[in-house]
Design a protein around this motif. Structure first.
Motif, mmCIF file in Angstrom:
data_model
loop_
_atom_site.group_PDB
_atom_site.id
_atom_site.type_symbol
_atom_site.label_atom_id
_atom_site.label_comp_id
_atom_site.label_asym_id
_atom_site.label_seq_id
_atom_site.Cartn_x
_atom_site.Cartn_y
_atom_site.Cartn_z
ATOM 1 N N PRO A 151 0.813 -1.220 0.000
ATOM 2 C CA PRO A 151 0.000 0.000 0.000
ATOM 3 C C PRO A 151 0.848 1.272 0.000
ATOM 4 C CG PRO A 151 -0.845 -1.584 1.598
ATOM 5 C CD PRO A 151 0.439 -2.151 1.073
ATOM 6 N N THR A 177 -2.354 0.650 -9.784
ATOM 7 C CA THR A 177 -2.797 -0.468 -8.947
ATOM 8 C C THR A 177 -1.649 -1.458 -8.805
ATOM 9 O OG1 THR A 177 -3.513 -1.745 -10.854
ATOM 10 C CG2 THR A 177 -5.153 -0.290 -9.858
ATOM 11 N N SER A 178 -1.750 -2.318 -7.791
ATOM 12 C CA SER A 178 -0.671 -3.299 -7.632
ATOM 13 C C SER A 178 -0.653 -4.226 -8.849
ATOM 14 C CB SER A 178 -0.843 -4.087 -6.338
ATOM 15 O OG SER A 178 -2.088 -4.738 -6.328
#
Ligand code: HEC
Ligand code: HEC
Length: 350
Positions: A151, A177-178
């Motif tokens: 995060p 985004t990851s």
């Protein structure tokens, strides 16, 4: 559609308008990501990675490369992936037995090369990760490697206008985004292909010749080593105990993942491509030279219940090797160095 277009065809001015629209459309196309297909070496087995779920583009590759060399992925912004995976050493951490990460902390395993990963069925010495797209989470969150959290990494990247633009170019969305970050890293790593050593040119009949020693070494290799270091990847993608005496760390290898006692002290067979450039050797970097590796195979092996049966053929552990055979094997192993890969500017920090 036809109802609208037909009357338009009679109107020259509108046709011109249409042409402009089409050009605008084409312009849009040229800014959409440009495909960057993997070049499949003719002497490799079939690819394992599913490219359809993550098609490689130039923009994705360049973004992945930037991420790979950017210390922003670590807690104190000092350690990049490239810190432990150095290109000139086939993306291993030259000079370190085990990895050396954030705040001078050391890990317990030797950094493996990053090459031909699209052909591997699992990653890490114990095969603990089987999907390349999930692999980078481990070093990022490892307290002795990059010591960061996903995060936090995403928050730092999202705060950067430059990164948001690069993600937008590669994936059509500036929200980072990851999933997209991991895909970009995979795109870079998948393009790290080593397939142009003298050995490759020799087996592909591209005009390369071998010395008598190299030819003899190749024969010995095929007889005594290629059952595990198999195919032109030089790994069978499987796990074996090759008779290293456990150290005080007592790394149990594959057992850590499967908890099956039959997997005790088994490690993934490492590829031997560029092996002359990747000392020290073995999962914990305990051996410093190829001579020491061959001495291990011929006379340094420890017996144990999980020692690979191939390494205990006549009841005594080890692979018999005469001194001359060792010299020839080492000559052969040097033919696996791929200068083009080790110096490919495309794979370097820009
Ligand atoms: C502190 C050093 C360090 C850093 C930083 C680091 N790695 Fe690694 N890497 C290692 C070590 C050590 C291993 C082997 C770990 C194991 O087997 O348990 C490894 C394994 C890997 C592998 C598996 C290769 C194989 O053949 O199994 C890949 C891929 C990889 N790292 C990519 C990355 C990426 C991407 C990053 C950045 C997000 C990164 N590494 C950051 C040390 C590091
Ligand atoms: C039974 C399977 C098997 C056979 C046969 C075998 N190896 Fe290995 N080899 C392995 C495994 C597994 C490792 C990693 C062990 C570890 O680190 O714990 C390894 C590691 C190595 C390494 C270190 C590579 C690195 O990057 O750290 C070299 C070099 C090597 N082997 C060469 C050879 C040669 C040369 C032969 C033939 C004389 C041979 N091997 C035969 C399974 C095998």
């Amino acid at each position: 559609m036809t109802r609208i277009i037909k009357p338009l065809l009679k109107n020259a001015a509108l046709i011109a308008g249409c042409a402009i629209l089409i050009t605008a459309c084409n312009k849009n196309d040229s800014t959409s990501p440009k495909a960057m297909p993997l070049v499949m070496p003719a002497n490799f087995p079939p690819l394992v990675y599913d490219l359809s779920a993550n098609p490689i583009t130039e923009e994705g590759f360049m973004l992945g490369r930037k991420l790979f060399y950017d210390p922003i992925l670590s807690a104190d912004n000092t350690i990049s992936c490239g810190f432990c995976h150095i290109q000139g050493s086939a993306f291993t951490q030259h000079g370190h037995k085990v990895s050396h990460g954030i705040n001078d902390k050391v890990g317990v395993r030797n950094s493996p090369p990053i090459m031909n990963l699209g052909w591997y069925t699992s990653f890490f010495w114990d095969g603990g990760v089987f999907n390349l797209d999930l692999q980078p989470i481990a070093p990022i969150e490892n307290p002795v490697e990059m010591g960061e959290t996903m995060p936090n990494v995403l928050a730092k990247l999202n705060a950067s206008a430059a990164y948001r633009q690069l993600f937008s170019k590669a994936f059509g969305s500036s929200e980072i985004t990851s999933g997209n970050m991991l895909k970009a890293l995979s795109q870079f790593m998948l393009q790290c292909i080593s397939a142009n050593s003298r050995y490759d040119k020799y087996v592909r009949n591209e005009g390369e010749t071998f010395t008598e020693d190299e030819k003899a070494g190749m024969q010995i290799f095929q007889q005594k080593c290629s059952s595990c270091h198999s195919t032109d990847l030089f790994t069978d993608n499987d796990f074996h105990n090759n008779g290293l005496v456990p150290t005080i760390v007592n790394d149990s290898g594959r057992f850590k993942i499967t908890l099956n006692p039959a997997d005790m002290y088994k490690f993934k067979t490492p590829s031997l491509r560029n092996v002359a450039n990747t000392p020290p050797y073995m999962h914990d970097g305990r051996l410093f030279t190829l001579e020491a590796v061959l001495d291990h195979y011929s006379s340094g092996m420890a017996d144990s219940p999980t020692l690979d049966p191939l390494l205990k053929q006549n009841g005594t552990p080890g692979i018999p090797l005469l001194p001359a055979e060792k010299t020839q094997l080492i000559a052969f192993l040097h033919t696996l160095s791929d200068e083009q890969f080790l110096r490919d500017k495309k794979l370097s920090e820009q």
